[in-house]
Design an enzyme around this catalytic site. Structure first.
Site, mmCIF file in Angstrom:
data_model
loop_
_atom_site.group_PDB
_atom_site.id
_atom_site.type_symbol
_atom_site.label_atom_id
_atom_site.label_comp_id
_atom_site.label_asym_id
_atom_site.label_seq_id
_atom_site.Cartn_x
_atom_site.Cartn_y
_atom_site.Cartn_z
ATOM 1 N N SER A 174 0.818 -1.227 0.000
ATOM 2 C CA SER A 174 0.000 0.000 0.000
ATOM 3 C C SER A 174 0.845 1.268 0.000
ATOM 4 O O SER A 174 0.392 2.310 0.461
ATOM 5 C CB SER A 174 -0.941 0.065 1.216
ATOM 6 O OG SER A 174 -1.498 -1.178 1.471
ATOM 7 N N ARG A 175 2.072 1.151 -0.483
ATOM 8 C CA ARG A 175 2.969 2.294 -0.585
ATOM 9 C C ARG A 175 3.314 2.931 0.765
ATOM 10 O O ARG A 175 3.777 4.057 0.827
ATOM 11 C CB ARG A 175 2.410 3.380 -1.516
ATOM 12 C CG ARG A 175 1.934 2.865 -2.838
ATOM 13 C CD ARG A 175 2.727 3.439 -4.007
ATOM 14 N NE ARG A 175 2.335 2.811 -5.265
ATOM 15 C CZ ARG A 175 3.009 1.828 -5.842
ATOM 16 N NH1 ARG A 175 4.120 1.378 -5.296
ATOM 17 N NH2 ARG A 175 2.613 1.312 -6.960
ATOM 18 N N LEU A 176 3.074 2.201 1.858
ATOM 19 C CA LEU A 176 3.445 2.735 3.178
ATOM 20 C C LEU A 176 4.896 2.338 3.457
ATOM 21 O O LEU A 176 5.205 1.658 4.441
ATOM 22 C CB LEU A 176 2.497 2.200 4.260
ATOM 23 C CG LEU A 176 1.032 2.586 4.068
ATOM 24 C CD1 LEU A 176 0.158 2.004 5.177
ATOM 25 C CD2 LEU A 176 0.886 4.112 4.041
ATOM 26 N N HIS A 177 5.747 2.735 2.526
ATOM 27 C CA HIS A 177 7.142 2.339 2.629
ATOM 28 C C HIS A 177 7.774 3.000 3.851
ATOM 29 O O HIS A 177 7.350 4.067 4.287
ATOM 30 C CB HIS A 177 7.902 2.756 1.369
ATOM 31 C CG HIS A 177 7.212 2.343 0.113
ATOM 32 N ND1 HIS A 177 6.777 1.056 -0.098
ATOM 33 C CD2 HIS A 177 6.854 3.056 -0.981
ATOM 34 C CE1 HIS A 177 6.184 0.993 -1.288
ATOM 35 N NE2 HIS A 177 6.208 2.194 -1.835
#
Ligand SMILES: Cc1cc2nc3c(=O)[nH]c(=O)nc-3n(C[C@H](O)[C@H](O)[C@H](O)COP(=O)(O)O)c2cc1C
Length: 196
Positions: A174-177
């Site tokens: 979810s691109r919560l890098h």
């Protein structure tokens, strides 16, 4: 899994690098190296990381190449590793110095003979009129150094980047890098999480 903030950046790099070596990549040591000219105009190319420890990150090249000339006038550089199979990026920035002659000699001596001949034969980054001209140079040095030890050319050596800034980036769904930045301060490393 979050990156623990109490980590030492060299230790963490060693751990990630070890995982990169085990993840099936053909060249886990491949890293993008950015340098800039006197006017600050950047250029980037791949090199291979040959060693790393608390003093810094070492790569080898022709010191008269474009990167070598840029490092001569502007001795700062940046490295960017991307290990896609394990979803990680490491960015490293800092001043660059040349390794000692003894260190360069030792590494050069460990290389395959054809790589040693290649170092002599290539005026890296200079214009080349055709591949035949390169083959002629290779043949010339293969004859010259056919028997015995190949000496290290004095135009070929290593550079060590001493990190002032190291950022670890971990891919998460979810691109919560996750990004963890280490900056060298007077009393050690300052740590800071960054928005992805
Ligand atoms: C995966 C990979 C690894 C490379 N490793 C090195 C290296 O360790 N040293 C080097 O001088 N060039 C290496 N090269 C070639 C450089 O990318 C570049 O073409 C060359 O150094 C000339 O760059 P310059 O004109 O900016 O100096 C590598 C290229 C690739 C694709």
């Amino acid at each position: 899994m979050a990156i623990a903030q109490d980590r030492d950046p060299f230790e963490l790099f060693g751990e990630w690098f070890g995982e990169a070596e085990d993840c099936g990549l053909k060249e886990p040591t491949a890293v993008a190296l950015a340098t800039a000219d006197e006017a600050g105009r950047p250029s980037v190319r791949m090199v291979l990381l040959k060693s790393h420890d608390e003093r810094g990150f070492v790569f080898y090249t022709n010191v008269e190449s474009r990167k070598g000339q840029q490092l001569g006038v502007n001795p700062y550089a940046a490295l960017c590793f991307h290990w896609m199979p394990i979803g990680r990026q490491v960015r490293i920035e800092g001043p660059v110095t040349m390794v000692t002659a003894a260190e360069a000699d030792e590494y050069f001596a460990s290389r395959q003979k054809d790589s040693q001949i290649g170092a002599w034969a290539s005026k890296q980054s200079a214009p080349l009129e055709g591949m035949l001209a390169l083959e002629r140079q290779v043949a010339k040095y293969a004859i010259k150094y056919g028997i015995g030890k190949v000496p290290r050319p004095d135009f070929w050596s290593g550079y060590r980047l001493a990190p002032e800034r190291i950022e670890f980036w971990l891919h998460r769904a979810s691109r919560l890098h996750e990004r963890l930045l280490f900056e060298r301060g007077d009393g050690g490393w300052n740590k800071q999480r960054l928005f992805p």
